[in-house]
Design an enzyme around this catalytic site. Structure first.
Site, short mmCIF file in Angstrom:
data_model
loop_
_atom_site.label_atom_id
_atom_site.label_comp_id
_atom_site.label_asym_id
_atom_site.label_seq_id
_atom_site.Cartn_x
_atom_site.Cartn_y
_atom_site.Cartn_z
N GLY A 134 0.82 -1.21 0.00
CA GLY A 134 0.00 0.00 0.00
C GLY A 134 0.85 1.25 0.00
O GLY A 134 2.08 1.21 0.16
N ASP A 135 0.18 2.38 -0.25
CA ASP A 135 0.81 3.70 -0.22
C ASP A 135 1.93 3.84 -1.25
O ASP A 135 2.92 4.54 -1.03
CB ASP A 135 1.34 4.01 1.20
N LYS A 142 -0.87 5.17 -5.62
CA LYS A 142 -1.95 4.80 -6.55
C LYS A 142 -2.81 6.02 -6.87
O LYS A 142 -3.27 6.18 -7.99
CB LYS A 142 -2.84 3.71 -5.92
N LYS A 196 -1.97 9.15 -7.04
CA LYS A 196 -1.33 10.00 -8.04
C LYS A 196 -1.39 9.34 -9.43
O LYS A 196 -1.63 10.02 -10.43
CB LYS A 196 0.13 10.26 -7.66
N GLY A 205 -5.90 5.53 2.04
CA GLY A 205 -5.56 6.95 2.15
C GLY A 205 -4.72 7.32 0.95
O GLY A 205 -3.63 6.80 0.77
N HIS A 206 -5.28 8.15 0.08
CA HIS A 206 -4.55 8.55 -1.12
C HIS A 206 -4.32 10.05 -1.07
O HIS A 206 -5.27 10.82 -0.95
CB HIS A 206 -5.36 8.24 -2.38
N THR A 246 -6.69 -0.30 10.65
CA THR A 246 -6.93 1.13 10.67
C THR A 246 -8.10 1.47 11.61
O THR A 246 -8.42 2.64 11.80
CB THR A 246 -7.26 1.64 9.25
N GLN A 289 -5.54 -0.45 -1.00
CA GLN A 289 -4.55 -1.40 -0.48
C GLN A 289 -3.64 -1.94 -1.59
O GLN A 289 -3.47 -1.25 -2.58
CB GLN A 289 -5.21 -2.53 0.33
N GLY A 314 -2.06 8.49 10.38
CA GLY A 314 -0.93 9.32 10.81
C GLY A 314 0.22 8.51 11.41
O GLY A 314 1.22 9.07 11.87
N LEU A 342 10.91 7.82 -7.04
CA LEU A 342 12.32 7.58 -7.37
C LEU A 342 13.18 8.74 -6.87
O LEU A 342 14.33 8.55 -6.47
CB LEU A 342 12.46 7.42 -8.89
N ASP A 343 12.60 9.95 -6.86
CA ASP A 343 13.32 11.14 -6.39
C ASP A 343 13.74 11.00 -4.92
O ASP A 343 14.71 11.62 -4.49
CB ASP A 343 12.44 12.39 -6.55
N GLY A 403 8.32 13.22 -8.26
CA GLY A 403 7.86 14.21 -7.28
C GLY A 403 6.38 14.01 -7.05
O GLY A 403 5.72 13.29 -7.82
P1 GDP Z 1 -1.70 5.46 -2.25
O1 GDP Z 1 -2.40 5.01 -1.02
O2 GDP Z 1 -1.12 4.34 -3.04
O3 GDP Z 1 -2.56 6.35 -3.11
O4 GDP Z 1 -0.45 6.33 -1.77
P2 GDP Z 1 -0.43 7.46 -0.63
O5 GDP Z 1 -1.09 8.69 -1.14
O6 GDP Z 1 -0.88 6.90 0.67
O7 GDP Z 1 1.14 7.69 -0.47
C1 GDP Z 1 1.95 8.10 -1.53
C2 GDP Z 1 2.58 9.46 -1.20
O8 GDP Z 1 3.65 9.70 -2.08
C3 GDP Z 1 1.65 10.65 -1.34
O9 GDP Z 1 1.95 11.58 -0.35
C4 GDP Z 1 1.98 11.20 -2.74
O10 GDP Z 1 1.76 12.60 -2.85
C5 GDP Z 1 3.44 10.90 -2.80
N1 GDP Z 1 3.98 10.62 -4.15
C6 GDP Z 1 3.41 9.89 -5.14
N2 GDP Z 1 4.26 9.77 -6.18
C7 GDP Z 1 5.39 10.42 -5.82
C8 GDP Z 1 6.66 10.60 -6.46
O11 GDP Z 1 6.91 10.15 -7.56
N3 GDP Z 1 7.59 11.33 -5.76
C9 GDP Z 1 7.36 11.83 -4.51
N4 GDP Z 1 8.32 12.51 -3.91
N5 GDP Z 1 6.17 11.66 -3.90
C10 GDP Z 1 5.21 10.96 -4.53
P1 IMO Z 2 -3.88 2.47 0.66
O1 IMO Z 2 -5.06 2.28 -0.27
C1 IMO Z 2 -1.36 0.77 3.79
C2 IMO Z 2 -3.25 -2.14 6.47
C3 IMO Z 2 -3.42 -1.74 7.92
C4 IMO Z 2 -3.30 -3.09 8.59
C5 IMO Z 2 -4.01 -4.02 7.60
C6 IMO Z 2 -5.45 -4.32 7.95
O2 IMO Z 2 -3.71 3.86 1.15
O3 IMO Z 2 -2.65 1.87 0.07
P2 IMO Z 2 -7.70 -2.90 7.84
O4 IMO Z 2 -8.09 -1.63 8.54
O5 IMO Z 2 -7.74 -2.81 6.35
O6 IMO Z 2 -8.42 -4.10 8.35
O7 IMO Z 2 -6.15 -3.12 8.26
O8 IMO Z 2 -3.95 -3.36 6.34
N1 IMO Z 2 -3.83 -1.19 5.50
C7 IMO Z 2 -3.11 -0.37 4.74
N2 IMO Z 2 -1.78 -0.13 4.71
N3 IMO Z 2 -2.17 1.40 2.92
C8 IMO Z 2 -3.50 1.15 2.92
O9 IMO Z 2 -4.33 1.63 1.98
C9 IMO Z 2 -4.03 0.27 3.88
N4 IMO Z 2 -5.28 -0.19 4.17
C10 IMO Z 2 -5.14 -1.08 5.16
O10 IMO Z 2 -2.41 -0.85 8.33
O11 IMO Z 2 -1.96 -3.50 8.66
MG MG Z 3 -2.30 5.30 1.03
#
Ligand code: GDP
Ligand code: IMO
Ligand code: MG
Length: 429
Positions: free
Chosen positions: A12-13, A16, A18, A40-41, A128, A223, A301, A331-332, A414
């Site tokens: 995750g994170d 996606k 972006k 959380g995006h 979460t 996720q 958080g 990558l940056d 970025g």
């Molecule tokens: P998601 O859950 O997959 O949508 O990802 P999140 O939003 O939780 O976390 C990705 C974080 O990386 C966010 O704060 C984006 O703004 C940031 N981000 C995405 N692509 C890039 C990148 O290429 N470079 C940098 N520096 N930040 C990025």
């Molecule tokens: P995005 O879409 C990162 C993790 C939680 C926990 C496990 C189960 O932003 O990538 P849940 O509340 O889903 O039953 O928790 O999954 N988790 C994530 N970790 N990014 C997420 O979503 C997540 N959604 C759930 O931290 O370990």
């Molecule tokens: Mg996220």
């Protein structure tokens, strides 16, 4: 016409949100097919930051129809809070459609999620706390509440009462909590019914008609691959199918209509919550990477656990999802490192393995085997073509691409909408 599935390759994170936003002007529909407000995006548009949880990221592009598919679990209070917040910032959300078959996160399931975690103590998952697991459990147990139930009050009441019969015993006798009153739950759920009514639809039918009419549909996962309940690091996973197959069941989209699968891979690895993580860095290098990448959860958080890139996981993501294109993000964040270790295989009890181990115990014991690549030690945020990148950075990308077995079509340099290198087209046009 094209249906595209977009998934996360790691835990995750990956960015996606972006990546979806990047495709925004080339798609007509964006469908969220799994999870709920555990996601959380963060999307940065024109220097403005948007944090999305339940709503698909594509909602930020004018003219795109956002859909909450049947595979999603919906917390109605969160839905309307998010919609109001976007509207207040001038985002038009009027096109949103919500599947009549999507399940609702009843307030008792949010309570149960939290108390269960507390009860598990050391064995907790680190959820979460949004009620995701208990709501999917109710769905499988056939005691879930669906969006369509809001429009038949007597059915809704029967279902809530049936669900509470067991849950109240559990809450009172095992967890020592106050029993939940069915009438209060019904009244709360019904309070959203009128506002929701115009959005409720047979979304699977709408998606099918859109594809027949030549529209482009993007299915966006919450996720990621290793958080998938079937293919992830069970039990340290979420409770839905976050891999590409989940798009079919969670959107009502036949597999034969999927043309492309895009996976988002972060140039290093992060994880939130408990569970195995072979390349985790618990030293000051990890702290540095966390600070550089601002790796703190968008939803809770919490500081994210961080580690080097693991291409065994990348390879696994390619195989499980049938990835056609990767978006390599952040990558940056590696700009300043002298050398960049990449995990290419594991040592499991003295044996080298190149694929994800079959058993969780082996994955727990997996020791990364690294290849050290030279860093480029240059600011790449201004690069807009592959050729703009320093030679060592290009070599790094080509190395990763070879390891994961699918092309890297876009590279994030970025957080901003335009901070991206598009190497190969991600859509047909
Ligand atoms: P998601 O859950 O997959 O949508 O990802 P999140 O939003 O939780 O976390 C990705 C974080 O990386 C966010 O704060 C984006 O703004 C940031 N981000 C995405 N692509 C890039 C990148 O290429 N470079 C940098 N520096 N930040 C990025
Ligand atoms: P995005 O879409 C990162 C993790 C939680 C926990 C496990 C189960 O932003 O990538 P849940 O509340 O889903 O039953 O928790 O999954 N988790 C994530 N970790 N990014 C997420 O979503 C997540 N959604 C759930 O931290 O370990
Ligand atoms: Mg996220």
């Amino acid at each position: 016409m094209p249906a595209i599935v977009l998934v996360g390759a790691q835990w995750g994170d990956e960015g996606k949100g972006k990546a979806t936003d990047l495709l925004g002007d080339r798609i007509d529909y964006v469908v969220k097919f799994n999870g709920g407000n555990n996601a959380g995006h963060t999307v940065v548009v024109g220097g403005e930051k948007y944090a999305l949880h339940l709503l698909p990221s594509g909602i930020l592009t004018p003219g795109v129809t956002p859909i909450i598919g049947n595979g999603v679990v919906v917390d109605l209070a969160v839905l309307f809070t998010e919609l109001d917040a976007l509207e207040a910032r001038g985002v038009d959300t009027s096109l949103l459609r919500v599947s009549a078959n999507a399940h609702l996160i009843a307030p008792y399931n949010t309570v149960l999620d939290k108390v269960t975690e507390r009860f598990l103590g050391q064995r907790k998952i680190g959820t979460t706390g949004r009620g995701i697991g208990p709501t999917y459990a109710d769905k499988m147990n056939r005691v879930g509440i669906r969006v369509q139930d809001l429009y038949d009050e007597s059915i809704l009441r029967q279902k809530v009462e049936a669900a509470l019969e067991v849950k109240n015993q559990l809450l009172a006798k095992v967890y020592n909590r106050r029993a939940v009153v069915a009438d209060e739950v019904v009244a709360e759920l019904l309070s959203y019914a009128d506002r929701l009514a115009p959005m409720v639809a047979d979304t699977s039918l709408e998606i099918s008609q859109a594809l027949d009419a030549g529209k482009t549909v993007l299915c966006e996962a919450g996720q990621a691959t290793l958080l998938d309940v079937d293919h992830g690091t069970y039990p340290y996973v979420t409770s839905s199918n976050a891999t590409a197959g989940g798009a079919c069941t969670g959107a009502g989209l036949p597999p034969t209509r999927v043309d492309r699968v895009i996976a988002v891979l972060k140039a290093f690895t992060t994880r939130v919550g408990e569970g195995p993580f072979p390349t985790e860095l618990t030293d000051e290098v990890g702290d540095r990477l966390r600070i550089i990448g601002h790796e703190f959860g968008t939803t809770t958080g919490r500081p994210r656990r961080v580690g080097w890139l693991d291409v065994v996981i990348g390879r696994y993501a390619t195989r499980i999802n049938g990835v056609t294109d990767f978006v390599l993000t952040k990558l940056d964040n590696l700009d300043e490192f002298e050398t960049i270790p990449v995990c290419v295989a594991y040592d499991v009890n003295g044996v080298r393995v190149d694929e994800m181990p079959m058993s969780q115990s082996d994955f727990h014991h997996a020791v990364p085997i690294y290849e050290e690549l030279p860093g480029w030690q240059e600011d790449i945020t201004g690069a807009r073509t592959f050729e703009d990148l320093p030679a060592r950075c290009q070599e790094y990308i080509l190395f990763v691409e070879k390891q994961i077995g699918a092309r890297i079509s876009a590279i994030g340099v970025g957080p901003g909408r335009d901070e991206i290198i598009q190497r190969y087209p991600l859509t047909e046009d």
